[in-house]
Design a protein around this motif. Sequence first.
Motif, PDB file in Angstrom:
ATOM      1  N   ALA A  37      46.682  38.364  38.068  1.00 55.97           N
ATOM      2  CA  ALA A  37      46.180  36.990  38.792  1.00 55.97           C
ATOM      3  C   ALA A  37      47.216  35.856  39.010  1.00 55.97           C
ATOM      4  CB  ALA A  37      45.157  36.259  37.544  1.00 55.97           C
ATOM      5  N   THR A  84      45.696  38.219  46.850  1.00 57.83           N
ATOM      6  CA  THR A  84      45.918  37.773  45.729  1.00 57.83           C
ATOM      7  C   THR A  84      44.861  38.389  44.615  1.00 57.83           C
ATOM      8  OG1 THR A  84      46.452  35.721  44.132  1.00 57.83           O
ATOM      9  CG2 THR A  84      44.753  35.555  46.058  1.00 57.83           C
ATOM     10  N   ARG A  85      45.201  37.904  43.366  1.00 57.68           N
ATOM     11  CA  ARG A  85      43.819  38.322  42.604  1.00 57.68           C
ATOM     12  C   ARG A  85      43.420  37.091  41.595  1.00 57.68           C
ATOM     13  NH1 ARG A  85      44.645  44.228  40.054  1.00 57.68           N
ATOM     14  NH2 ARG A  85      46.441  45.040  41.053  1.00 57.68           N
ATOM     15  N   ASN A  86      42.241  37.059  41.430  1.00 55.66           N
ATOM     16  CA  ASN A  86      41.610  35.522  40.872  1.00 55.66           C
ATOM     17  C   ASN A  86      41.860  35.786  39.499  1.00 55.66           C
ATOM     18  OD1 ASN A  86      39.602  37.285  39.825  1.00 55.66           O
ATOM     19  ND2 ASN A  86      37.928  36.306  41.146  1.00 55.66           N
ATOM     20  N   ASP A  87      41.292  34.710  38.552  1.00 56.19           N
ATOM     21  CA  ASP A  87      41.566  34.597  37.204  1.00 56.19           C
ATOM     22  C   ASP A  87      40.938  35.877  36.623  1.00 56.19           C
ATOM     23  OD1 ASP A  87      43.202  32.538  37.256  1.00 56.19           O
ATOM     24  OD2 ASP A  87      41.451  31.181  37.514  1.00 56.19           O
ATOM     25  N   GLN A 104      40.362  40.138  39.823  1.00 60.05           N
ATOM     26  CA  GLN A 104      39.759  40.758  41.034  1.00 60.05           C
ATOM     27  C   GLN A 104      40.405  40.281  42.304  1.00 60.05           C
ATOM     28  OE1 GLN A 104      36.181  38.363  40.325  1.00 60.05           O
ATOM     29  NE2 GLN A 104      34.940  40.045  39.824  1.00 60.05           N
ATOM     30  N   ARG A 161      41.398  39.316  45.918  1.00 62.50           N
ATOM     31  CA  ARG A 161      40.903  38.318  46.728  1.00 62.50           C
ATOM     32  C   ARG A 161      42.044  38.382  48.086  1.00 62.50           C
ATOM     33  NH1 ARG A 161      36.921  38.508  44.786  1.00 62.50           N
ATOM     34  NH2 ARG A 161      35.721  37.017  43.329  1.00 62.50           N
ATOM     35  N   ARG A 188      47.400  28.097  41.914  1.00 59.40           N
ATOM     36  CA  ARG A 188      46.782  27.442  43.202  1.00 59.40           C
ATOM     37  C   ARG A 188      47.513  27.630  44.293  1.00 59.40           C
ATOM     38  NH1 ARG A 188      43.162  25.915  40.513  1.00 59.40           N
ATOM     39  NH2 ARG A 188      42.366  23.953  39.775  1.00 59.40           N
ATOM     40  N   ASP A 223      41.771  27.087  44.820  1.00 58.84           N
ATOM     41  CA  ASP A 223      41.779  28.158  43.733  1.00 58.84           C
ATOM     42  C   ASP A 223      41.886  29.429  44.048  1.00 58.84           C
ATOM     43  OD1 ASP A 223      39.450  28.804  44.321  1.00 58.84           O
ATOM     44  OD2 ASP A 223      38.344  27.825  42.628  1.00 58.84           O
ATOM     45  N   LEU A 224      42.051  30.300  43.172  1.00 61.35           N
ATOM     46  CA  LEU A 224      42.368  31.745  43.675  1.00 61.35           C
ATOM     47  C   LEU A 224      41.153  32.538  44.236  1.00 61.35           C
ATOM     48  CD1 LEU A 224      44.557  33.001  40.493  1.00 61.35           C
ATOM     49  CD2 LEU A 224      45.251  32.297  42.800  1.00 61.35           C
ATOM     50  N   ASP A 225      39.995  31.776  44.320  1.00 61.45           N
ATOM     51  CA  ASP A 225      38.731  32.015  44.888  1.00 61.45           C
ATOM     52  C   ASP A 225      38.659  31.461  46.278  1.00 61.45           C
ATOM     53  OD1 ASP A 225      37.664  34.223  43.083  1.00 61.45           O
ATOM     54  OD2 ASP A 225      37.234  32.604  41.839  1.00 61.45           O
TER      55      ASP A 225
END
Length: 357
Positions: free
Chosen positions: A21, A37-40, A43, A45, A70, A81-83
């Motif tokens: 993440a 990237t990968r979210n928290d 997953q 993204r 961020r 954010d990561l989403d």
Amino acid sequence: MDRIWHGSWIAVARCDEVPAAGDFRVVEIGDQSVLLTRNDAGQWRAFHNTCRHRGSILCTEAQGRLRGGRITCPYHAWSYDLDGRLQTTPRRMPTADFDPADHGLFPVAVDTWGGFVFVHLGPVPAQPLAEALGWMPARFANHGLDTLVSGYRRVVDVQANWKLVCENFCECFHCPPVHPELCRVVPAYREGGAWGLHRDAEGRSIAEPGPEYLPGACTLTLDGTARVPPFAGLNDAQRAELYIPALLPPNLFLNVHPDYVNSHLMFPTGPGSVRIVYDWLFEPRALADPAFDLEHYVALWRTTNGQDARNCEWQQRGLRARPFEQGVFMPQEFDCHRFASWVRTALRSPATGQSPI
Ligand code: FES
Ligand SMILES: [Fe+2]
């Protein structure tokens, strides 16, 4: 680019290039820059690498770690954010008509298979990745492709249109004059493509086929010898399949062997140029062996990949001849015809779907 590259699943990286993440990787598909990237929750993204304020690119490096988890724009420091949700807009004077929820990053469809990350730049993919992959997942189910690690990577800029590189991968008619090293370990290719060579025009057998591979060969290396064990999940029949080529148009090529894989990811950089990322993928246990002989495994395809790239460049130059309007395919080039037909269909209708060759 619009009809094919913006309407297909494109393999862009190995999953282990974004291990956790908040790690990121930027990939360029033509003039489109995509942030992976990968979210928290870990997953995947993917977003267009573009700020929703006034459009600056967000990540200026090809790879790294996002500070504070961020995605922060280098221009006026808006952060997401990561989403992809807009989180902060420093120093912005409040107005009644601005809702941060309307200004999240532009999402890009992302999925993975075989340890590769794929993105789809279209608004809605014509088909899910698993469907686009066709026969490939079942055929390589025991190879453990998702567990493989790159032991060696080459990035090469080739002065040829990407379609010439695809067509080159689709036929082995060129193997005898171009690839003496490959033909040594796959003697069947010496006759010009290992297909229909022992039959006349009516399909009657006119000669006994010779051995497909160099006698005693265990894999595709310069002398056919292996230095690491075959992939752990293979059965006896799969260990004897020394070479399975696979092409998922437009940009993923796999040369699959029982103990390593030579993969190509292709990225057009102009109408007459393409960047190719070649990886040599191995099981982690092979790379961890202190006696592992990387050069033994790299030599054959490094030479062969280079010969192919050179020939595509020569072809690109020759195609400029003013009277040259079209070529002609020989019977061994049947897969070139399939690829060319796929291109023609895709140019007519962007949502035709993919299928591997
Ligand atoms: S363009 Fe990104 S913060 Fe202004
Ligand atoms: Fe070739």
